[in-house]
Design a protein around this motif. Structure first.
Motif, short mmCIF file in Angstrom:
data_model
loop_
_atom_site.label_atom_id
_atom_site.label_comp_id
_atom_site.label_asym_id
_atom_site.label_seq_id
_atom_site.Cartn_x
_atom_site.Cartn_y
_atom_site.Cartn_z
N THR A 36 87.66 42.29 111.46
CA THR A 36 88.97 42.23 111.44
C THR A 36 89.59 43.28 112.07
OG1 THR A 36 89.06 43.50 109.33
CG2 THR A 36 88.85 41.24 109.17
N GLN A 37 90.68 43.20 112.63
CA GLN A 37 91.65 44.09 113.43
C GLN A 37 92.90 44.35 113.08
OE1 GLN A 37 92.42 43.29 117.90
NE2 GLN A 37 90.58 44.61 117.87
N LEU A 38 93.12 45.70 112.83
CA LEU A 38 94.61 45.98 112.82
C LEU A 38 95.38 46.07 113.91
CD1 LEU A 38 96.81 47.35 110.36
CD2 LEU A 38 95.88 49.58 111.10
N TRP A 39 96.46 45.48 113.97
CA TRP A 39 97.34 45.62 115.16
C TRP A 39 97.98 46.76 115.38
CZ3 TRP A 39 100.91 40.76 115.84
CH2 TRP A 39 100.21 39.71 115.64
N ALA A 40 98.15 47.09 116.87
CA ALA A 40 98.57 48.43 117.02
C ALA A 40 100.11 48.78 116.59
CB ALA A 40 98.97 48.50 118.66
N HIS A 83 96.58 55.08 103.63
CA HIS A 83 96.84 54.25 104.63
C HIS A 83 96.04 54.23 105.89
CE1 HIS A 83 99.58 56.25 107.03
NE2 HIS A 83 100.11 56.94 105.75
N THR A 84 95.62 53.23 106.43
CA THR A 84 95.10 53.16 107.78
C THR A 84 95.88 52.72 109.02
OG1 THR A 84 92.89 52.75 106.87
CG2 THR A 84 92.97 52.12 109.19
N GLY A 85 96.39 53.45 109.72
CA GLY A 85 97.36 53.25 110.90
C GLY A 85 98.52 54.01 110.42
N PRO A 86 99.58 53.63 111.18
CA PRO A 86 99.57 53.37 112.31
C PRO A 86 99.11 54.19 113.82
CG PRO A 86 101.83 54.02 112.01
CD PRO A 86 100.97 54.39 110.57
N ILE A 87 98.71 53.39 114.59
CA ILE A 87 98.16 54.03 115.97
C ILE A 87 98.68 53.18 117.14
CG2 ILE A 87 96.41 55.32 114.84
CD1 ILE A 87 94.54 53.12 115.84
N GLY A 88 98.81 53.77 118.16
CA GLY A 88 99.34 52.92 119.45
C GLY A 88 98.41 51.69 119.90
N THR A 89 97.12 51.70 119.37
CA THR A 89 96.29 50.59 119.83
C THR A 89 95.74 49.72 118.94
OG1 THR A 89 94.49 52.05 119.96
CG2 THR A 89 95.53 51.90 122.01
N ALA A 90 95.20 48.80 119.07
CA ALA A 90 94.63 47.84 117.72
C ALA A 90 93.25 48.66 117.31
CB ALA A 90 94.25 46.44 118.42
N LYS A 91 92.81 48.48 115.97
CA LYS A 91 91.76 49.22 115.52
C LYS A 91 91.01 48.16 114.46
CE LYS A 91 90.85 52.75 112.08
NZ LYS A 91 89.69 53.57 112.71
N THR A 92 89.62 48.19 114.98
CA THR A 92 88.59 47.46 114.12
C THR A 92 88.61 48.03 112.61
OG1 THR A 92 87.35 46.70 115.76
CG2 THR A 92 86.31 46.70 113.65
N ASN A 107 83.70 37.30 117.71
CA ASN A 107 83.18 37.77 119.30
C ASN A 107 84.32 38.31 120.05
OD1 ASN A 107 80.77 37.05 118.61
ND2 ASN A 107 80.90 35.07 119.29
N GLY A 108 85.51 39.04 119.36
CA GLY A 108 86.58 39.62 119.95
C GLY A 108 87.82 38.83 120.07
N GLN A 109 87.58 37.32 119.78
CA GLN A 109 88.65 36.28 119.93
C GLN A 109 89.38 36.15 118.46
OE1 GLN A 109 89.50 35.42 122.94
NE2 GLN A 109 88.10 36.76 123.68
N THR A 110 90.71 36.13 118.43
CA THR A 110 91.51 36.06 117.36
C THR A 110 91.27 34.57 116.90
OG1 THR A 110 93.13 37.52 117.76
CG2 THR A 110 93.79 36.19 116.25
#
Length: 200
Positions: free
Chosen positions: A174-178, A81-90, A140-143
């Motif tokens: 794509t970005q994984l939420w914190a 698995h990738t995460g979980p971490i305290g910040t969002a991650k690409t 461009n960084g916007q959801t």
């Protein structure tokens, strides 16, 4: 002098002159029609030449326009698995199935539009029992859109897709939420794909 004979000659000359005038008028009319036909033909030839020049000058663009597509899984090998971490991650998808046009960067997880056009993107994310999973598609960084699962009672997949108009150089990722995570293995449950529908 035979007046009747001279009169007949004069009459014949007038008739011949009238026929000559009619013939000349007809020739002039046909000449005008011919000029118009030639002018129309020249315009068509010029139009075809311009179209041919455009195709020649933009041959590489037209060729590339038909060949922009990618598809990738999250893990190139193994499982986990990738995460979980305290910040969002690409999320960086390293198992590349296809990358036609080389617009997707497997080192960063970012797709960069090589030309202006309308594109389609789809992404999948997998989660396990009792975990939180949330992944967003960014332009461009916007959801743009998101998948989300809150502590499911069974393993599950979520997916979302969208059609977007992009400018040349626009970036998609794509970005994984914190504090959430996704799972992947050799089956590529978590993946990211996109392709150009048509240039604009």
């Amino acid at each position: 002098m035979n007046i009747n004979a001279e009169s007949e000659k004069l009459k014949n000359m007038e008739e011949r002159m009238q026929k000559l005038e009619e013939t000349l008028t007809k020739v002039l009319s046909e000449n005008a029609a011919l000029k118009s036909t030639v002018r129309d033909s020249q315009n068509k030839i010029e139009s075809l030449q311009k179209e041919n020049d455009f195709i020649k000058n933009n041959k590489s663009l037209l060729f590339i326009a038909k060949k922009v597509a990618f598809s990738a899984g999250l893990l190139s090998s193994g499982l986990g698995h990738t995460g979980p971490i305290g910040t969002a991650k690409t999320l960086v998808y390293s198992k590349v199935f296809s990358n036609v046009g080389s617009a997707y960067d497997s080192n960063t997880g970012v797709f960069k539009a090589p030309m202006k056009g309308v594109y389609y993107f789809r992404f999948y994310a997998h989660c396990h029992i009792g975990t939180k999973m949330a992944v967003s598609l960014l332009k461009n960084g916007q959801t743009q859109c998101t998948v989300f699962s809150w502590k499911p009672v069974t393993n599950g997949n979520a997916s979302n897709g969208i059609v977007l108009k992009l400018e040349s150089g626009d970036e998609m990722s794509t970005q994984l939420w914190a504090n959430t995570w996704v799972y992947d293995d050799a089956n590529s449950y978590t993946s990211f794909s996109g392709f150009l529908i048509f240039p604009s």
